[in-house]
Write a protein that holds these residues in place. Structure first.
Motif, PDB file in Angstrom:
ATOM      1  N   ASP A 176      59.193  67.313 -82.651  1.00  0.00           N
ATOM      2  CA  ASP A 176      59.553  66.786 -81.333  1.00  0.00           C
ATOM      3  C   ASP A 176      59.808  65.279 -81.362  1.00  0.00           C
ATOM      4  O   ASP A 176      60.276  64.714 -80.373  1.00  0.00           O
ATOM      5  CB  ASP A 176      58.414  67.040 -80.319  1.00  0.00           C
ATOM      6  N   ALA A 177      59.462  64.613 -82.453  1.00  0.00           N
ATOM      7  CA  ALA A 177      59.511  63.147 -82.519  1.00  0.00           C
ATOM      8  C   ALA A 177      60.934  62.625 -82.387  1.00  0.00           C
ATOM      9  O   ALA A 177      61.896  63.229 -82.869  1.00  0.00           O
ATOM     10  CB  ALA A 177      58.903  62.653 -83.826  1.00  0.00           C
ATOM     11  N   ARG A 178      61.038  61.473 -81.712  1.00  0.00           N
ATOM     12  CA  ARG A 178      62.329  60.825 -81.505  1.00  0.00           C
ATOM     13  C   ARG A 178      62.135  59.312 -81.540  1.00  0.00           C
ATOM     14  O   ARG A 178      60.997  58.818 -81.551  1.00  0.00           O
ATOM     15  CB  ARG A 178      62.950  61.283 -80.195  1.00  0.00           C
ATOM     16  N   ALA A 179      63.229  58.593 -81.565  1.00  0.00           N
ATOM     17  CA  ALA A 179      63.167  57.132 -81.591  1.00  0.00           C
ATOM     18  C   ALA A 179      62.356  56.639 -80.395  1.00  0.00           C
ATOM     19  O   ALA A 179      62.492  57.148 -79.285  1.00  0.00           O
ATOM     20  CB  ALA A 179      64.568  56.536 -81.579  1.00  0.00           C
ATOM     21  N   GLY A 180      61.482  55.675 -80.654  1.00  0.00           N
ATOM     22  CA  GLY A 180      60.617  55.117 -79.622  1.00  0.00           C
ATOM     23  C   GLY A 180      59.220  55.716 -79.606  1.00  0.00           C
ATOM     24  O   GLY A 180      58.310  55.140 -79.014  1.00  0.00           O
ATOM     25  N   ASP A 181      59.033  56.869 -80.258  1.00  0.00           N
ATOM     26  CA  ASP A 181      57.717  57.488 -80.319  1.00  0.00           C
ATOM     27  C   ASP A 181      56.846  56.774 -81.342  1.00  0.00           C
ATOM     28  O   ASP A 181      57.342  56.251 -82.344  1.00  0.00           O
ATOM     29  CB  ASP A 181      57.816  58.965 -80.718  1.00  0.00           C
ATOM     30  N   ALA A 182      55.551  56.779 -81.104  1.00  0.00           N
ATOM     31  CA  ALA A 182      54.583  56.257 -82.067  1.00  0.00           C
ATOM     32  C   ALA A 182      54.032  57.439 -82.858  1.00  0.00           C
ATOM     33  O   ALA A 182      53.717  58.480 -82.288  1.00  0.00           O
ATOM     34  CB  ALA A 182      53.460  55.522 -81.360  1.00  0.00           C
ATOM     35  N   ILE A 184      49.889  64.766 -88.601  1.00  0.00           N
ATOM     36  CA  ILE A 184      50.729  63.786 -87.906  1.00  0.00           C
ATOM     37  C   ILE A 184      50.563  63.962 -86.404  1.00  0.00           C
ATOM     38  O   ILE A 184      50.735  65.059 -85.872  1.00  0.00           O
ATOM     39  CB  ILE A 184      52.213  63.956 -88.283  1.00  0.00           C
ATOM     40  N   THR A 185      50.232  62.874 -85.725  1.00  0.00           N
ATOM     41  CA  THR A 185      50.114  62.880 -84.273  1.00  0.00           C
ATOM     42  C   THR A 185      51.305  62.120 -83.716  1.00  0.00           C
ATOM     43  O   THR A 185      51.636  61.030 -84.193  1.00  0.00           O
ATOM     44  CB  THR A 185      48.808  62.217 -83.821  1.00  0.00           C
ATOM     45  N   VAL A 186      51.937  62.705 -82.698  1.00  0.00           N
ATOM     46  CA  VAL A 186      53.110  62.101 -82.064  1.00  0.00           C
ATOM     47  C   VAL A 186      52.712  61.668 -80.656  1.00  0.00           C
ATOM     48  O   VAL A 186      52.175  62.462 -79.886  1.00  0.00           O
ATOM     49  CB  VAL A 186      54.281  63.115 -81.973  1.00  0.00           C
ATOM     50  N   PHE A 187      52.994  60.391 -80.352  1.00  0.00           N
ATOM     51  CA  PHE A 187      52.758  59.850 -79.006  1.00  0.00           C
ATOM     52  C   PHE A 187      54.116  59.484 -78.433  1.00  0.00           C
ATOM     53  O   PHE A 187      54.846  58.677 -79.004  1.00  0.00           O
ATOM     54  CB  PHE A 187      51.863  58.595 -79.083  1.00  0.00           C
TER      55      PHE A 187
END
Length: 181
Positions: free
Chosen positions: A16-22, A175-178
């Motif tokens: 689900d990760a995209r640019a701007g995510d931590a 891996i944790t996605v914020f």
């Protein structure tokens, strides 16, 4: 009209990760602490019918990368050390790589840093960056450390020198996605 389902921000996956995510990768830093970075680029790669995503960002003035393959299972490779390896360091020449490519033999290997690296694949690949209409092609070779979780990736873009880097398998659950703003 039905509202679109809300994204579950508490359970985002690396896919689900995209640019701007931590992102936080458990235990991946040099001192085995968590490696945290903000995604500044999300590039799409392809080789034949295979497609994958590369996420990149900066951590302590060093570029870090995650390569995310989402096929039958999710496989993730990380490049965290920022090291760029030359063909001379590998003890290879352009002709050596051409021969390896021509043979396509999984029994081929190279000896680097007292480890055997087994040939896995070589082929033409393409990378497409967000916001651009066309991609860039390059030729890539991949070797896997014998009995290990590391991969040696060699890339050659036209007009640029060969570059190699070492990638390591990362458990997607580490891996944790914020979600970024």
């Amino acid at each position: 009209m039905r509202a679109a389902p809300q994204e579950d921000l508490a359970n985002l996956k690396i896919t689900d990760a995209r640019a701007g995510d931590a992102l936080s990768v458990a235990g991946a830093a040099d001192d085995f602490s968590d490696l945290d970075f903000t995604v500044d680029r999300r590039d799409q790669y392809e080789a034949g019918t295979k497609r994958w995503v590369e996420l990149s960002g900066t951590r302590r003035d060093r570029l870090v990368y995650l390569e995310v393959h989402d096929e039958d299972t999710v496989d993730v490779l990380g490049n965290f050390d920022g090291r760029r390896i030359t063909l001379d360091e590998l003890g290879l020449t352009e002709d050596d790589l051409a021969e390896i490519d021509k043979r396509q033999n999984p029994a081929d290997f190279l000896d680097f840093e007292s480890k055997f690296w087994l040939y896995r694949l070589s082929r033409e690949m393409g990378v497409f960056s967000a916001g651009t209409d066309s991609g860039r092609g390059f030729y890539g070779w991949q070797f896997q450390e014998q009995d290990g979780k590391r991969y040696l990736s060699i890339r050659k873009f036209e007009g640029e020198p060969f570059t190699a880097s070492i990638w390591i398998s990362v458990e997607p659950t580490d891996i944790t996605v914020f979600r970024g703003a």
